[in-house]
Scaffold this motif. Structure first.
Motif, PDB file in Angstrom:
ATOM      1  N   UNK A 226       6.953 -10.009  18.119  1.00 27.72           N
ATOM      2  CA  UNK A 226       7.731  -9.855  19.338  1.00 27.72           C
ATOM      3  C   UNK A 226       7.236  -8.696  20.178  1.00 27.72           C
ATOM      4  N   UNK A 227       6.717  -7.652  19.526  1.00 28.73           N
ATOM      5  CA  UNK A 227       6.233  -6.493  20.257  1.00 28.73           C
ATOM      6  C   UNK A 227       4.868  -6.711  20.866  1.00 28.73           C
ATOM      7  N   UNK A 228       4.293  -7.859  20.687  1.00 32.85           N
ATOM      8  CA  UNK A 228       2.992  -8.121  21.262  1.00 32.85           C
ATOM      9  C   UNK A 228       1.851  -7.708  20.373  1.00 32.85           C
ATOM     10  N   UNK A 229       2.153  -7.273  19.140  1.00 33.96           N
ATOM     11  CA  UNK A 229       1.091  -6.846  18.240  1.00 33.96           C
ATOM     12  C   UNK A 229       0.530  -8.014  17.473  1.00 33.96           C
ATOM     13  N   UNK A 230      -0.249  -7.724  16.445  1.00 34.10           N
ATOM     14  CA  UNK A 230      -0.857  -8.770  15.654  1.00 34.10           C
ATOM     15  C   UNK A 230      -0.857  -8.333  14.203  1.00 34.10           C
ATOM     16  N   UNK A 231      -1.298  -9.219  13.350  1.00 36.10           N
ATOM     17  CA  UNK A 231      -1.377  -8.933  11.925  1.00 36.10           C
ATOM     18  C   UNK A 231      -2.324  -7.759  11.725  1.00 36.10           C
ATOM     19  N   UNK A 232      -1.851  -6.695  11.079  1.00 36.21           N
ATOM     20  CA  UNK A 232      -2.599  -5.446  11.047  1.00 36.21           C
ATOM     21  C   UNK A 232      -3.291  -5.243   9.705  1.00 36.21           C
ATOM     22  N   UNK A 233      -4.116  -4.199   9.641  1.00 35.87           N
ATOM     23  CA  UNK A 233      -4.813  -3.850   8.407  1.00 35.87           C
ATOM     24  C   UNK A 233      -3.808  -3.522   7.308  1.00 35.87           C
ATOM     25  N   UNK A 234      -2.784  -2.746   7.633  1.00 36.61           N
ATOM     26  CA  UNK A 234      -1.782  -2.379   6.633  1.00 36.61           C
ATOM     27  C   UNK A 234      -1.028  -3.607   6.150  1.00 36.61           C
ATOM     28  N   UNK A 235      -0.746  -4.551   7.047  1.00 35.65           N
ATOM     29  CA  UNK A 235      -0.100  -5.805   6.631  1.00 35.65           C
ATOM     30  C   UNK A 235      -0.972  -6.542   5.619  1.00 35.65           C
ATOM     31  N   UNK A 236      -2.282  -6.596   5.901  1.00 37.05           N
ATOM     32  CA  UNK A 236      -3.196  -7.270   4.979  1.00 37.05           C
ATOM     33  C   UNK A 236      -3.261  -6.538   3.638  1.00 37.05           C
ATOM     34  N   UNK A 237      -3.256  -5.211   3.669  1.00 41.51           N
ATOM     35  CA  UNK A 237      -3.239  -4.440   2.428  1.00 41.51           C
ATOM     36  C   UNK A 237      -1.995  -4.738   1.607  1.00 41.51           C
ATOM     37  N   UNK A 238      -0.867  -4.881   2.277  1.00 43.55           N
ATOM     38  CA  UNK A 238       0.375  -5.214   1.578  1.00 43.55           C
ATOM     39  C   UNK A 238       0.273  -6.586   0.919  1.00 43.55           C
ATOM     40  N   UNK A 239      -0.275  -7.545   1.662  1.00 41.87           N
ATOM     41  CA  UNK A 239      -0.403  -8.902   1.113  1.00 41.87           C
ATOM     42  C   UNK A 239      -1.305  -8.930  -0.119  1.00 41.87           C
ATOM     43  N   UNK A 240      -2.325  -8.077  -0.136  1.00 43.46           N
ATOM     44  CA  UNK A 240      -3.247  -8.051  -1.264  1.00 43.46           C
ATOM     45  C   UNK A 240      -2.790  -7.120  -2.399  1.00 43.46           C
ATOM     46  N   UNK A 241      -1.625  -6.521  -2.232  1.00 43.00           N
ATOM     47  CA  UNK A 241      -1.110  -5.625  -3.260  1.00 43.00           C
ATOM     48  C   UNK A 241      -1.814  -4.284  -3.319  1.00 43.00           C
ATOM     49  N   UNK A 242      -2.340  -3.815  -2.166  1.00 44.76           N
ATOM     50  CA  UNK A 242      -3.093  -2.570  -2.134  1.00 44.76           C
ATOM     51  C   UNK A 242      -2.262  -1.384  -1.659  1.00 44.76           C
ATOM     52  N   UNK A 243      -0.945  -1.558  -1.558  1.00 47.97           N
ATOM     53  CA  UNK A 243      -0.076  -0.464  -1.150  1.00 47.97           C
ATOM     54  C   UNK A 243       0.803  -0.002  -2.309  1.00 47.97           C
ATOM     55  N   UNK A 244       0.246  -0.019  -3.503  1.00 51.46           N
ATOM     56  CA  UNK A 244       1.038   0.413  -4.660  1.00 51.46           C
ATOM     57  C   UNK A 244       1.426   1.884  -4.554  1.00 51.46           C
ATOM     58  N   UNK A 245       0.588   2.689  -3.870  1.00 51.84           N
ATOM     59  CA  UNK A 245       0.935   4.095  -3.699  1.00 51.84           C
ATOM     60  C   UNK A 245       2.143   4.284  -2.783  1.00 51.84           C
ATOM     61  N   UNK A 246       2.516   3.231  -2.047  1.00 51.43           N
ATOM     62  CA  UNK A 246       3.671   3.305  -1.158  1.00 51.43           C
ATOM     63  C   UNK A 246       4.942   2.787  -1.827  1.00 51.43           C
ATOM     64  N   UNK A 247       4.894   2.592  -3.131  1.00 53.43           N
ATOM     65  CA  UNK A 247       6.078   2.178  -3.883  1.00 53.43           C
ATOM     66  C   UNK A 247       6.677   3.401  -4.568  1.00 53.43           C
ATOM     67  N   UNK A 248       7.984   3.605  -4.460  1.00 52.59           N
ATOM     68  CA  UNK A 248       8.591   4.816  -5.027  1.00 52.59           C
ATOM     69  C   UNK A 248       8.601   4.801  -6.548  1.00 52.59           C
ATOM     70  N   UNK A 249       8.435   5.976  -7.129  1.00 49.70           N
ATOM     71  CA  UNK A 249       8.543   6.139  -8.572  1.00 49.70           C
ATOM     72  C   UNK A 249       8.964   7.572  -8.872  1.00 49.70           C
ATOM     73  N   UNK A 250       9.673   7.745  -9.977  1.00 50.40           N
ATOM     74  CA  UNK A 250      10.138   9.080 -10.333  1.00 50.40           C
ATOM     75  C   UNK A 250       8.967  10.006 -10.621  1.00 50.40           C
ATOM     76  N   UNK A 251       7.931   9.484 -11.292  1.00 49.87           N
ATOM     77  CA  UNK A 251       6.779  10.316 -11.639  1.00 49.87           C
ATOM     78  C   UNK A 251       6.079  10.827 -10.378  1.00 49.87           C
ATOM     79  N   UNK A 252       5.907   9.932  -9.398  1.00 49.66           N
ATOM     80  CA  UNK A 252       5.249  10.345  -8.155  1.00 49.66           C
ATOM     81  C   UNK A 252       6.085  11.377  -7.409  1.00 49.66           C
ATOM     82  N   UNK A 253       7.394  11.181  -7.401  1.00 48.81           N
ATOM     83  CA  UNK A 253       8.282  12.128  -6.729  1.00 48.81           C
ATOM     84  C   UNK A 253       8.172  13.513  -7.350  1.00 48.81           C
ATOM     85  N   UNK A 254       8.215  13.586  -8.680  1.00 54.27           N
ATOM     86  CA  UNK A 254       8.116  14.870  -9.366  1.00 54.27           C
ATOM     87  C   UNK A 254       6.743  15.509  -9.134  1.00 54.27           C
TER      88      UNK A 254
END
Length: 468
Positions: A208-236
């Motif tokens: 709707x904003x006039x954008x397109x499928x982005x690099x980050x979207x593709x990374x998410x689809x391929x499971x390459x954003x695991x570092x963006x998933x919360x975890x207690x170990x990462x928080x500490x």
């Protein structure tokens, strides 16, 4: 979590994940071009990262922006850190955040040295005068760009107007406006979702904003954003790394130099500012000026305004004005050190304790913000906050215009509240002429930001020379 690719049957193809070296080049470019305060900086990043490079989609960009506006500190620098972290993990976030700050920090240091050595030079003053007038045009252009993208309907436009009236006329604190906008969006999504889901954060925000499928979207689809998933170990791990990096230097200075030394005062005072600087430099300027002039005796009256003027002419966050304060504080209380060396060390210490917490906020909270992207209520809250920020940016634009175009501004208050209004007789015709010319250059003729700044500086030198 729902991917944006699921919202359209045939997303436009996107390029591969950029290399770290390519990321460095882009972040350096953004850092060098990030004039005009947060409005101009966010617009610049949107144009490069969303429109040109398609590294991040409209939805995620605005979602991240909404989070960054909730944080103390410069939201544009934190937004750059956030996007860099999504693309290249912690190293990418560090590169993006540091390169966003570094050019402005170096320029501000040079201007601070110039200020104490040649503050009364007419030519230097004229150049600063012209650049300041052109920056007003940069801010106006950025306000229009952000407003067009954030104010998708009458409800969001109404939020922006209410935010402007609240902060400009009623003097409502910026954090209160952000909180009210977030609550309105949260509850509004349940009562009128068609109004509060249309501001750019909704499920179809990218398309709707006039954008397109982005690099980050593709990374998410391929499971390459695991570092963006919360975890207690990462928080500490983030807390164990960044809290000491931020606060241990301050504690060490206190132990080595004592609680009354200028180094301990700088470290402790600006560490506190890093926690409460909601709304950016303008929101804390009055408090910092009072503390620096009356409390610590670091600056003379009026020098804070000079520092803000210097910060307005540099790339990077406007909160860099704090570096100017730290420089003068250490320069004037060198206590055995060479004053220039002391000033540079004071500027470095101020910059460190101001920006180190910004990385903490992003690396700590980013995974949780990403995990909540599918929450319609949160998306609506962030959408509404973004709309309110447009009103706040309009307030900053007006504040800047008043202080650039008029020599004198007076408060107009009733029952203790009211806006600042210009004294019409104090209109500076030279600043007005330069600002109008810069606006025409950028908005009518499409001349770039840096050429406009340069031409305005040259024109100011000629005007000042001819008028004397």
């Amino acid at each position: 979590m729902t991917s944006t690719v699921a919202e359209t049957a045939s997303p436009e193809p996107t390029g591969p994940v950029p290399s770290f070296a390519e990321g460095l080049r882009v972040w350096a470019r953004i850092g060098l071009l990030s004039f005009g305060g947060p409005a101009g900086q966010i617009a610049l990043m949107h144009r490069i990262l969303v429109d040109e490079r398609r590294w991040i989609g409209e939805q995620r960009f605005l979602h991240a922006l909404g989070y960054c506006t909730l944080l103390p500190g410069p939201e544009a620098q934190q937004l750059a850190t956030y996007v860099g972290w999504l693309l290249h993990r912690t190293a990418g976030g560090l590169a993006a955040g540091i390169l966003f700050v570094l050019p402005g920090a170096l320029v501000m240091l040079g201007l601070s040295i110039l200020y104490v050595l040649h503050r009364d030079a007419p030519l230097v003053d004229a150049v600063f005068f012209g650049v300041k007038a052109a920056v007003l045009a940069v801010v106006v252009e950025a306000l229009l760009r952000i407003g067009r993208r954030a104010l998708k309907n009458r409800a969001m436009a109404g939020v922006a107007v209410a935010a402007f009236v609240g902060i400009y006329v009623l003097n409502i604190p910026f954090p209160a406006i952000v909180l009210a906008a977030g609550l309105l969006g949260w509850f509004g999504s349940k009562q009128a979702p068609h109004l509060f889901a249309a501001a750019g954060h909704g499920a179809k925000g990218v398309v709707a904003g006039g954008g397109s499928f982005s690099v980050v979207d593709a990374m998410f689809e391929r499971g390459e954003l695991r570092h963006a998933q919360p975890s207690r170990a990462a928080t500490l791990r983030v807390l164990a790394t960044w809290l000491p990096l931020w606060l241990l230097p301050v504690a060490a200075l206190w132990l080595l130099t004592g609680g009354d030394s200028v180094w301990t005062q700088i470290g402790a005072f600006f560490s506190g500012m890093a926690v409460v600087t909601f709304g950016g430099a303008y929101a804390v300027l009055a408090y910092v000026a009072q503390a620096a002039v009356e409390g610590f005796g670091w600056l003379a009256p009026g020098e804070m305004v000079d520092g803000l003027g210097l910060a307005e002419t540099t790339p990077g966050p406007l909160i860099m004005v704090l570096q100017f304060v730290g420089f003068l504080a250490a320069y004037r209380q060198a206590h055995g050190l060479d004053p220039m060396l002391a000033g540079c060390l004071g500027a470095l210490l101020t910059t460190w304790v101001t920006f180190a917490p910004c990385f903490l906020w992003i690396f700590l909270g980013g995974p949780y913000v990403e995990s909540l992207r599918s929450s319609k209520a949160l998306s609506a809250a962030l959408s509404t906050i973004t709309a309110a920020i447009v009103g706040v940016i309009f307030n900053l634009t007006l504040w800047f215009a008043l202080h650039v175009l008029f020599h004198e501004v007076r408060p107009f208050t009733v029952a203790g509240i009211g806006p600042d209004l210009p004294v019409l007789d104090s209109l500076d015709w030279r600043a007005t002429l330069l600002s109008i010319a810069a606006l025409l250059a950028m908005l009518r003729f499409g001349i770039g930001m840096l050429p406009t700044l340069a031409l305005s500086a040259v024109a100011a030198v000629l005007l000042v020379t001819l008028s004397h």
